[in-house]
Design an enzyme around this catalytic site. Sequence first.
Site, PDB file in Angstrom:
ATOM      1  CG  HIS A 138       6.013  -0.054  -9.466  1.00 28.87           C
ATOM      2  ND1 HIS A 138       7.060   0.212  -8.350  1.00 28.87           N
ATOM      3  CD2 HIS A 138       6.086  -1.384  -9.629  1.00 28.87           C
ATOM      4  CE1 HIS A 138       7.331  -0.862  -8.047  1.00 28.87           C
ATOM      5  NE2 HIS A 138       6.808  -2.034  -8.638  1.00 28.87           N
ATOM      6  CG  LEU A 173      -1.936  -1.183   1.083  1.00 30.59           C
ATOM      7  CD1 LEU A 173      -2.696  -1.203   2.383  1.00 30.59           C
ATOM      8  CD2 LEU A 173      -2.614  -1.135  -0.089  1.00 30.59           C
ATOM      9  NE  ARG A 174       4.428   0.256  -3.942  1.00 27.96           N
ATOM     10  CZ  ARG A 174       5.236  -0.620  -4.362  1.00 27.96           C
ATOM     11  NH1 ARG A 174       5.954  -0.960  -3.307  1.00 27.96           N
ATOM     12  NH2 ARG A 174       5.294  -1.009  -5.632  1.00 27.96           N
ATOM     13  CG  ASP A 198       2.827 -10.208  -5.387  1.00 24.67           C
ATOM     14  OD1 ASP A 198       3.082  -9.448  -4.624  1.00 24.67           O
ATOM     15  OD2 ASP A 198       3.705 -10.646  -6.330  1.00 24.67           O
TER      16      ASP A 198
END
Length: 424
Positions: free
Chosen positions: A310, A64-65, A306
């Site tokens: 980006h 989830l960054r 998964d």
Amino acid sequence: MSLLIRNARVIDPASGLDGQRTILIDNGRITALAEASAAFAADETLDAKGLWVFPGLVDLAACLREPGLDHKATLASETFAAASSGITTLCYQPEPKANFDNAAQVKLIYDLNCRAHYANVEIIGNLTKGLQGEHLSNMASLKRAGCVGVSNGQQPFHSLQTLRRAMEYAATHDLTVFIYPVEHALAAGGFMHEGEVSARLGLPAIPSAAETVAVAQTLALASHTGAKVHFCRLSARMSVRLIRQAKASGLDITADVAAHQLFLTDMDVSDFNPLCHVMPPLRADRDRDALREGLADGTIDAICSDHQPHEVDAKLAPFQQTAPGISALETLLPLTLRLVEDGVLSLPEALRKVTDSPAHIINNEAGHLSVGAPADLVLFDPSALWELDLNHMHSDGRNSPFGGWNFNGAVKRTLLAGKTVFSV
């Protein structure tokens, strides 16, 4: 407010239910699940004729960054993408710049998610400090903070002894160890599957043995330590065989596969397509077929996304220089249902792989429809036809190799604790 859903085909893989039912929701939970003719009163009534209703999906793997990699995506953007795709619970998997060593970091994620609250976020904590593979994390504190398991992500361990001690420590706290099986010495900085395609392209490659050796080592340690182990993102034929044998011997293990591994192979990399740069790499046809067989016979318990969003620049370089990973939340359900079209799984069994089974792996009460269960559910139109347009994805990541693919069936409404978090 209470909500009454009428005339839907209700599918609950956990109980085997598949038929016309009336669902009454109140205070965030299912309070009645009765025959279609049953009479109830509610604040709102929804006629779901022609739609399917099934449990909200449980995704075992999503990056989830936020915080740390906010330039790629945010927790709000990705949980909304999840809701738009019928996913109501997702596991935040640790990575080097966004991981969880202590309770404060776990609480921060919970606080961030409370502001958006499009989906429930469960957290997989660090197995070792900073994912460095050397010193063990404070697993007792992580469990108290709410972590559903611990993992070292795709980062190597300092030694097998470190992994052994970590598994013993996790076992004492009844924490599931999430293992990404890769022997880094064999992977040797490769970028794709070792085979005819890699030889033709001249790309450094990763043999399937890099995964299979790691699976064998971990199985031996699981037997020795008694730890509960979940194998993440299987990709190789021999790995499936080893897991099958271990389960038959009574070992307490589970396994998952990423949805894209069930459809793509190393042939999809033949034009150096950076959108097909993933880890573990896309493997050969026979590996993909073995993964499908493993799903069908129960060797592989769950399908996950998964999800790794980006920014555009991360995929705009020569293949070896691009960041691996797929923005995959929005294709998890469509690809899972395509397995039904391909005759790999029945509809209830396909839905079980993304609802009840992953919920059991993380000991979560989601993933099923029954009186008293959380009202996390999906209203799905099986007659809808649509094409994945990368420019219109809800995720901040547009890095999917499935752009232009056509799919049957679409999510029309997603409920989280009885509240609509997505609708069209």
